[in-house]
Write a protein that holds these residues in place. Structure first.
Motif, PDB file in Angstrom:
ATOM      1  N   PRO A  61       0.818  -0.917  -0.014  1.00 36.71           N
ATOM      2  CA  PRO A  61      -0.123   0.162   0.116  1.00 36.71           C
ATOM      3  C   PRO A  61       0.993   1.066   0.057  1.00 36.71           C
ATOM      4  N   VAL A  62       0.455   2.328  -0.789  1.00 38.70           N
ATOM      5  CA  VAL A  62       1.707   3.228  -0.661  1.00 38.70           C
ATOM      6  C   VAL A  62       0.638   4.792  -0.526  1.00 38.70           C
ATOM      7  N   ALA A  63      -0.997   4.379  -0.214  1.00 35.49           N
ATOM      8  CA  ALA A  63      -1.745   6.172  -0.061  1.00 35.49           C
ATOM      9  C   ALA A  63      -2.870   5.273   0.117  1.00 35.49           C
ATOM     10  N   LEU A  64      -3.663   6.073   1.028  1.00 37.16           N
ATOM     11  CA  LEU A  64      -4.720   5.832   0.762  1.00 37.16           C
ATOM     12  C   LEU A  64      -5.839   6.355  -0.504  1.00 37.16           C
ATOM     13  N   SER A  65      -6.963   5.593  -0.892  1.00 40.64           N
ATOM     14  CA  SER A  65      -7.472   5.642  -2.024  1.00 40.64           C
ATOM     15  C   SER A  65      -7.942   7.176  -1.541  1.00 40.64           C
ATOM     16  N   ALA A  66      -8.248   7.738  -0.210  1.00 40.63           N
ATOM     17  CA  ALA A  66      -8.512   9.234  -0.292  1.00 40.63           C
ATOM     18  C   ALA A  66      -7.733   9.647  -0.341  1.00 40.63           C
ATOM     19  N   GLU A  67      -6.832   9.788  -0.381  1.00 39.14           N
ATOM     20  CA  GLU A  67      -5.577  10.719  -0.650  1.00 39.14           C
ATOM     21  C   GLU A  67      -5.216  11.189  -2.462  1.00 39.14           C
ATOM     22  N   ILE A  68      -5.708  10.713  -2.636  1.00 39.54           N
ATOM     23  CA  ILE A  68      -5.576  10.551  -4.239  1.00 39.54           C
ATOM     24  C   ILE A  68      -6.737  11.694  -4.984  1.00 39.54           C
ATOM     25  N   LYS A  69      -6.784  12.517  -5.155  1.00 37.83           N
ATOM     26  CA  LYS A  69      -7.615  13.452  -5.200  1.00 37.83           C
ATOM     27  C   LYS A  69      -7.287  14.271  -6.910  1.00 37.83           C
ATOM     28  N   GLY A  91      -5.428   8.639  15.012  1.00 39.08           N
ATOM     29  CA  GLY A  91      -4.689  10.032  15.840  1.00 39.08           C
ATOM     30  C   GLY A  91      -3.221   9.613  15.656  1.00 39.08           C
ATOM     31  N   GLY A  92      -2.805   8.751  15.509  1.00 39.51           N
ATOM     32  CA  GLY A  92      -0.940   8.523  15.803  1.00 39.51           C
ATOM     33  C   GLY A  92      -0.341   9.533  15.284  1.00 39.51           C
ATOM     34  N   PRO A  93       0.681   9.208  14.691  1.00 35.70           N
ATOM     35  CA  PRO A  93       1.620   9.727  13.252  1.00 35.70           C
ATOM     36  C   PRO A  93       1.434   8.898  11.891  1.00 35.70           C
ATOM     37  N   GLU A  94       1.223   9.833  11.327  1.00 30.54           N
ATOM     38  CA  GLU A  94       1.635   8.834  10.317  1.00 30.54           C
ATOM     39  C   GLU A  94       2.710   8.431   9.222  1.00 30.54           C
ATOM     40  N   ARG A  95       4.220   8.948   9.667  1.00 30.86           N
ATOM     41  CA  ARG A  95       5.443   8.405   9.239  1.00 30.86           C
ATOM     42  C   ARG A  95       5.638   8.042  11.348  1.00 30.86           C
ATOM     43  N   MET A  96       6.479   6.555  10.672  1.00 26.48           N
ATOM     44  CA  MET A  96       7.555   6.439  12.360  1.00 26.48           C
ATOM     45  C   MET A  96       9.512   6.745  11.714  1.00 26.48           C
ATOM     46  N   TRP A 117      -0.124  -3.589   7.018  1.00 25.50           N
ATOM     47  CA  TRP A 117       0.898  -3.544   6.520  1.00 25.50           C
ATOM     48  C   TRP A 117       1.568  -2.375   6.853  1.00 25.50           C
ATOM     49  N   ALA A 118       2.887  -2.625   7.616  1.00 20.73           N
ATOM     50  CA  ALA A 118       4.636  -1.883   7.413  1.00 20.73           C
ATOM     51  C   ALA A 118       5.022  -1.716   5.708  1.00 20.73           C
ATOM     52  N   LEU A 119       4.697  -0.319   5.449  1.00 23.78           N
ATOM     53  CA  LEU A 119       5.076   0.415   4.311  1.00 23.78           C
ATOM     54  C   LEU A 119       6.555   1.325   4.671  1.00 23.78           C
ATOM     55  N   PRO A 120       7.681  -0.348   3.999  1.00 24.86           N
ATOM     56  CA  PRO A 120       8.681   0.883   4.183  1.00 24.86           C
ATOM     57  C   PRO A 120       8.992   1.771   2.768  1.00 24.86           C
ATOM     58  N   ILE A 121       8.809   3.015   3.796  1.00 23.02           N
ATOM     59  CA  ILE A 121       9.053   4.144   2.361  1.00 23.02           C
ATOM     60  C   ILE A 121      10.175   4.355   1.878  1.00 23.02           C
ATOM     61  N   ASP A 122      11.155   4.441   3.061  1.00 20.25           N
ATOM     62  CA  ASP A 122      12.291   4.537   2.649  1.00 20.25           C
ATOM     63  C   ASP A 122      13.722   3.222   4.512  1.00 20.25           C
ATOM     64  N   GLU A 123      14.917   3.749   4.125  1.00 22.95           N
ATOM     65  CA  GLU A 123      15.541   3.100   5.043  1.00 22.95           C
ATOM     66  C   GLU A 123      14.860   2.948   5.941  1.00 22.95           C
ATOM     67  N   THR A 124      14.646   4.059   6.895  1.00 23.70           N
ATOM     68  CA  THR A 124      14.700   5.116   8.136  1.00 23.70           C
ATOM     69  C   THR A 124      13.096   6.089   7.826  1.00 23.70           C
ATOM     70  N   ASN A 125      12.119   5.313   7.293  1.00 25.13           N
ATOM     71  CA  ASN A 125      10.967   5.793   7.440  1.00 25.13           C
ATOM     72  C   ASN A 125       9.973   4.740   7.072  1.00 25.13           C
ATOM     73  N   THR A 126       8.513   4.810   7.931  1.00 27.26           N
ATOM     74  CA  THR A 126       7.901   3.723   7.806  1.00 27.26           C
ATOM     75  C   THR A 126       6.320   4.362   8.311  1.00 27.26           C
ATOM     76  N   ARG A 127       5.283   4.251   7.037  1.00 28.51           N
ATOM     77  CA  ARG A 127       3.616   4.614   7.426  1.00 28.51           C
ATOM     78  C   ARG A 127       3.114   3.107   7.434  1.00 28.51           C
ATOM     79  N   ILE A 128       2.890   2.844   8.219  1.00 31.87           N
ATOM     80  CA  ILE A 128       1.606   1.556   8.304  1.00 31.87           C
ATOM     81  C   ILE A 128       0.132   1.952   8.033  1.00 31.87           C
ATOM     82  N   PHE A 129      -0.214   0.813   7.467  1.00 32.91           N
ATOM     83  CA  PHE A 129      -1.397   1.337   6.551  1.00 32.91           C
ATOM     84  C   PHE A 129      -2.319  -0.171   7.146  1.00 32.91           C
TER      85      PHE A 129
END
Ligand code: FES
Ligand SMILES: [Fe+2]
Length: 404
Positions: free
Chosen positions: A44-52, A182-187, A279-291
């Motif tokens: 997963p790379v984005a929420l469907s709702a984020e694509i405008k 309510g948590g952060p989008e990016r870890m 899903w834990a998306l590896p954004i890159d080696e030092t950032n993560t987003r969980i969907f």
């Protein structure tokens, strides 16, 4: 990397070896051991709702992508640099059939085919010679998934039975908040250290139960008996919490390899099979987003994006000051403070880490599968992949154990 190095006798920090991490676990770039494994799965790379209506830029496995949905409704995921002369398609325009670069107007479809070249003679007679680098993308469960691997190895986008068998009274809710509502989008840390936490049920009755109040539920604060195992799709833990009334909570948490977690509601608001997949998306080696995708009861309000938490004195996580985070640490504080990429060379794994060790072993095996030309787990080609969810909170009499 395990505890096979000599025990440090003095404990002095001066004796520490130079810090290092295990590349088999944490790399994400193309051509790296884990990067090639991760490229054999849909992410997963984005929420469907984020694509405008405007192009959206995201980062996945260390690659920048431009996402767009054509006015015909097709989802595209392309590299930002225009195949002509490199202007970013972030500034492009989304049209009926594709995305148009703002500089000289080349129009690309969702598979990168060049459809128009308005500055070229006759609108570009050789435009089929040009292709914008693209990746397959699909929408499901309110998420946009992309596949960044070799096309000939692309597996079907898996389905999850718990999200496919919705009654009239449930609907799908997708969230991109990495640590609960309510948590952060990016870890700001490597994805692996967030994900192996799924096989670390021991932390629940310390971090979430005794350290920062009882974050979840009275039942969850009871120290459980814990066992681990492997499944058809990955690995799991079983946590048995026994109560004075002769009942017990049998809680199963599972990992679907490589980066999917099925964790039943930690607030135990109801019993039965887990109703979410994450899903834990590896954004890159030092950032993560969980969907996370939930089969959510229509009767319950969907949690607000920035909810106020009684545990935080009615504040949102964002409103906590440094002292607040110190007094009320949760998963974010525990995992991000391990460092951008935790140093495996400095770890001292103990008995309670056997779930983490099991997951690492399976992940390393999957890395080897790809290196040695085998298909890694959960990538069967051809027919549909349907994952049967086992995770859940099951309430049963303790006597039921006798049958096991
Ligand atoms: S740089 Fe994109 S069309 Fe020229
Ligand atoms: Fe946790």
């Amino acid at each position: 990397m395990t505890n096979d190095r000599p025990v440090r006798r003095t404990g002095s920090a001066y004796d520490l070896p130079p810090p290092a991490y295990d590349e088999t676990l944490v790399t994400v770039a193309k051509g790296t051991p884990a990067g090639e494994l991760l490229r054999r799965y849909w992410h997963p790379v984005a929420l469907s709702a984020e694509i405008k209506d405007l192009p959206m830029q995201v980062r996945a496995l260390g690659e920048d992508l431009i996402l767009f949905r054509t006015r015909e409704g097709k989802i595209g995921a392309v590299h930002p640099r225009c195949a002509h002369r490199g202007t970013s398609l972030f500034y492009g325009k989304v049209e009926e059939r594709g995305i148009r670069c703002c500089y000289h107007g080349w129009l690309f479809d969702t598979e990168g085919r060049c459809l128009e070249q308005p500055c070229e003679p006759q609108g570009g007679t050789k435009r089929e010679n040009y292709r914008q680098p693209w990746y397959p993308a699909e929408e499901r469960y309110g998420l946009v998934f992309a596949y960044l691997g070799p096309l000939e190895k692309k597996p079907p986008l898996p389905r999850y039975d718990t999200l496919e068998t919705l009654g009239e009274d449930h609907f799908i809710v997708a969230s991109g908040d990495s640590i609960g509502s309510g948590g952060p989008e990016r870890m700001p840390c490597n994805w692996f250290q967030t994900h192996e936490n799924v096989m670390d049920p021991f932390h629940v009755f310390v971090l979430h139960s005794t350290f920062s109040t009882k974050q979840f539920n009275e039942m969850m604060a009871v120290p459980p008996e814990i066992s681990f195992g492997t499944s058809a799709h990955g690995c799991y833990s079983v946590q048995l919490r026994k109560f004075d009334d002769g009942t017990m909570l049998r809680r199963i948490t599972e990992i679907v390899l490589p980066n999917i977690r099925i964790v039943a509601d930690p607030f135990v608001r109801s019993f039965g099979k887990g109703n979410s997949v994450a899903w834990a998306l590896p954004i890159d080696e030092t950032n993560t987003r969980i969907f996370t995708v939930f089969a959510w009861p229509k009767s319950e309000p969907v949690p607000a994006r920035f909810n106020r938490n009684p545990m935080y004195g009615g504040k949102t996580w964002y409103e906590l000051d440094a002292e607040g985070h110190q007094r009320m640490p949760g998963d974010f504080e525990a995992q991000v403070s391990q460092g951008p990429i935790t140093f495996h060379s400095e770890e001292q794994l103990a008995t309670s880490d056997r779930g983490v060790a099991l997951y690492r072993k399976l992940f390393r095996q999957a890395v080897r599968d790809v290196q040695e030309g085998r298909d890694p787990p959960n990538t069967r080609q051809g027919s549909e992949i349907v994952i049967k969810v086992e995770a859940g909170n099951y309430l049963m009499p303790q006597a039921a154990l006798a049958g096991e």
